[in-house]
Motif scaffolding. Structure first.
Motif, short mmCIF file in Angstrom:
data_model
loop_
_atom_site.label_atom_id
_atom_site.label_comp_id
_atom_site.label_asym_id
_atom_site.label_seq_id
_atom_site.Cartn_x
_atom_site.Cartn_y
_atom_site.Cartn_z
N GLY A 202 0.94 -1.58 -0.25
CA GLY A 202 -0.06 0.25 0.07
C GLY A 202 0.25 1.23 0.09
O GLY A 202 0.39 2.43 -1.01
N ASP A 203 1.89 1.12 0.71
CA ASP A 203 3.01 2.29 0.85
C ASP A 203 3.65 2.56 -0.29
O ASP A 203 3.33 3.70 -0.64
N ALA A 204 3.88 1.20 -1.20
CA ALA A 204 4.21 1.65 -2.65
C ALA A 204 3.18 2.34 -2.81
O ALA A 204 3.58 3.01 -4.31
N HIS A 205 2.65 1.67 -3.43
CA HIS A 205 1.43 2.11 -4.28
C HIS A 205 1.33 3.96 -4.16
O HIS A 205 0.66 4.28 -4.63
N ALA A 206 0.59 4.55 -2.43
CA ALA A 206 -0.17 5.43 -2.19
C ALA A 206 1.02 6.28 -2.10
O ALA A 206 0.53 7.35 -2.72
N ARG A 207 2.14 6.92 -2.43
CA ARG A 207 3.30 7.68 -2.44
C ARG A 207 3.58 8.15 -3.85
O ARG A 207 3.69 8.69 -4.17
N GLN A 208 2.86 7.46 -5.22
CA GLN A 208 2.35 7.37 -6.17
C GLN A 208 1.55 8.52 -6.90
O GLN A 208 1.05 9.27 -8.00
#
Length: 375
Positions: free
Chosen positions: A315-321
């Protein structure tokens, strides 16, 4: 892949996307188009050391990465966790709890709230192992003890003349120093030379795809000589469906590096796209601290905690974008689609159940062919 159903799920990305194409996707929500792992199973997450020396759990394999629907990563990771439960002969109720925990951890990333608790003890133990690992341990796993040499055998094969010439040209004395400095392996005043190289047979990713290990000797300015190891891996076309609204690099190696910089910057900074024998390939340092999460790292009593933790990592990897508005909208979709009876979104649970059934059929057929081949 015949060892277990979970190994089959992990090693057969194409089966997952065949299932996705054949299934009805109307119920699967379309999240904001972002870089996704594309092959988001448990073994593709694990501790990685960054250029700053900090070790963190990230997505560590981006071969299948595309700009696509983040829901696909969530389903693939849920399938991996559910198949691990099945392979461990855990009750179906455990799979329900794991999917619930996975969603909760993933959704929390889009509220920018901190983790609700520390990493599970199992993950902490893996991080401690990664922190404590040294180059000597990497040598014991891959190389000989007495000289800078890659031992040929089951895992490492000799290079053809064409392969050796191509690697020597790629890592020529003039090019190798700046490359090693750029990857953070050496300092500008160090002398770097290639000591040995070999074809690397490494799991399912090596089937029909070239992969090479390169051993470097680094003479430091103070007179000390140390070793480093490079991994040069073929970058194949991605099987994952991509969005048509966003441009991606046409070169597959450049695509993998761009995805790594977006999803796992600590890893992306240690990678570079190259061409070898007219094929796109990704070159990176093989660090002793880089590990992957294995099924035996997931004790049954803590598998739901691990699911929540890994969901948050993805989720963090997706959210930062995403922009703040996109994060809010995606979080709303995730929460609104929860079932009133099971604390997980009906589309996610149904997708995982359907995918698990499809992969179970595929696994049994795979085992049948495997037995027929070996007699």
């Amino acid at each position: 892949m015949a060892c277990s159903a979970h190994a089959y799920v992990r090693g057969n990305t194409a089966r997952f996307y065949d299932w996705l194409e054949e299934s009805s996707q109307d119920a699967i929500p379309a999240g904001p188009p972002v870089w996704i792992c594309g092959d988001c199973h448990v073994g593709n997450l694990g501790p990685v050391v960054g250029a700053d020396g900090r070790i963190q759990v990230v997505i560590r394999d981006l071969d299948q990465a595309v700009i696509g629907n983040p829901a696909h990563d969530l389903i693939r990771l849920g399938l991996s966790l559910a198949s691990a439960c099945r392979s461990a002969n855990l009750p179906g109720a455990v799979s329900v709890k794991v999917v619930d925990a996975l969603l909760d951890g993933y959704a929390r990333a889009f509220t920018r709230r901190p983790h609700h608790k520390d990493a599970p003890e199992t993950i902490k133990a893996l991080l401690r192992e990664a922190i404590g690992r040294s180059w000597k341990q990497l040598v014991r796993e891959h190389l000989t003890h007495t000289q800078p040499h890659i031992p040929l055998g089951k895992r490492f094969w000799p290079l053809s003349k064409a392969e050796r010439r191509a690697i020597a040209a790629l890592l020529s004395p003039d090019a190798l120093g700046p490359l090693a400095v750029g990857l953070g392996i050496a300092r500008p005043d160090d002398a770097v030379r290639m000591a040995d190289a070999a074809y690397w047979v490494k799991g399912c990713s090596s089937l029909g795809r070239p992969r090479y290990a390169v051993l470097l000797e680094i003479d430091e300015a103070g007179g000390h000589t140390r070793l480093a190891m490079l991994d040069i891996k073929d970058a194949p076309p991605a099987a994952a469906p991509r969005t048509t609204s966003s441009a991606m690099p046409r070169d597959n190696a450049e695509r993998v590096v761009a995805a790594a910089m977006a999803l796992s910057p600590a890893l992306g900074e240690r990678m570079v796209a190259v061409r070898l024998l007219d094929r796109p390939m990704v070159l990176r340092e093989l660090a002793p601290h880089d590990l992957k999460i294995e099924p035996d790292h997931m004790p049954p009593a803590a598998i739901d905690e691990i699911g929540a933790y890994l969901g948050r990592i993805v989720g963090d990897a997706h959210a930062r974008q995403m922009s703040a508005a996109q994060r809010k909208a995606w979080h709303g979709i995730l929460r609104a689609s929860r079932s009133s009876q099971v604390d997980a979104p009906s589309w996610l649970w149904q997708a995982i159940v359907d995918a698990l059934a499809s992969h179970e059929r595929g696994y049994l057929q795979h085992c049948r062919r495997h037995i027929a081949l070996i007699g």
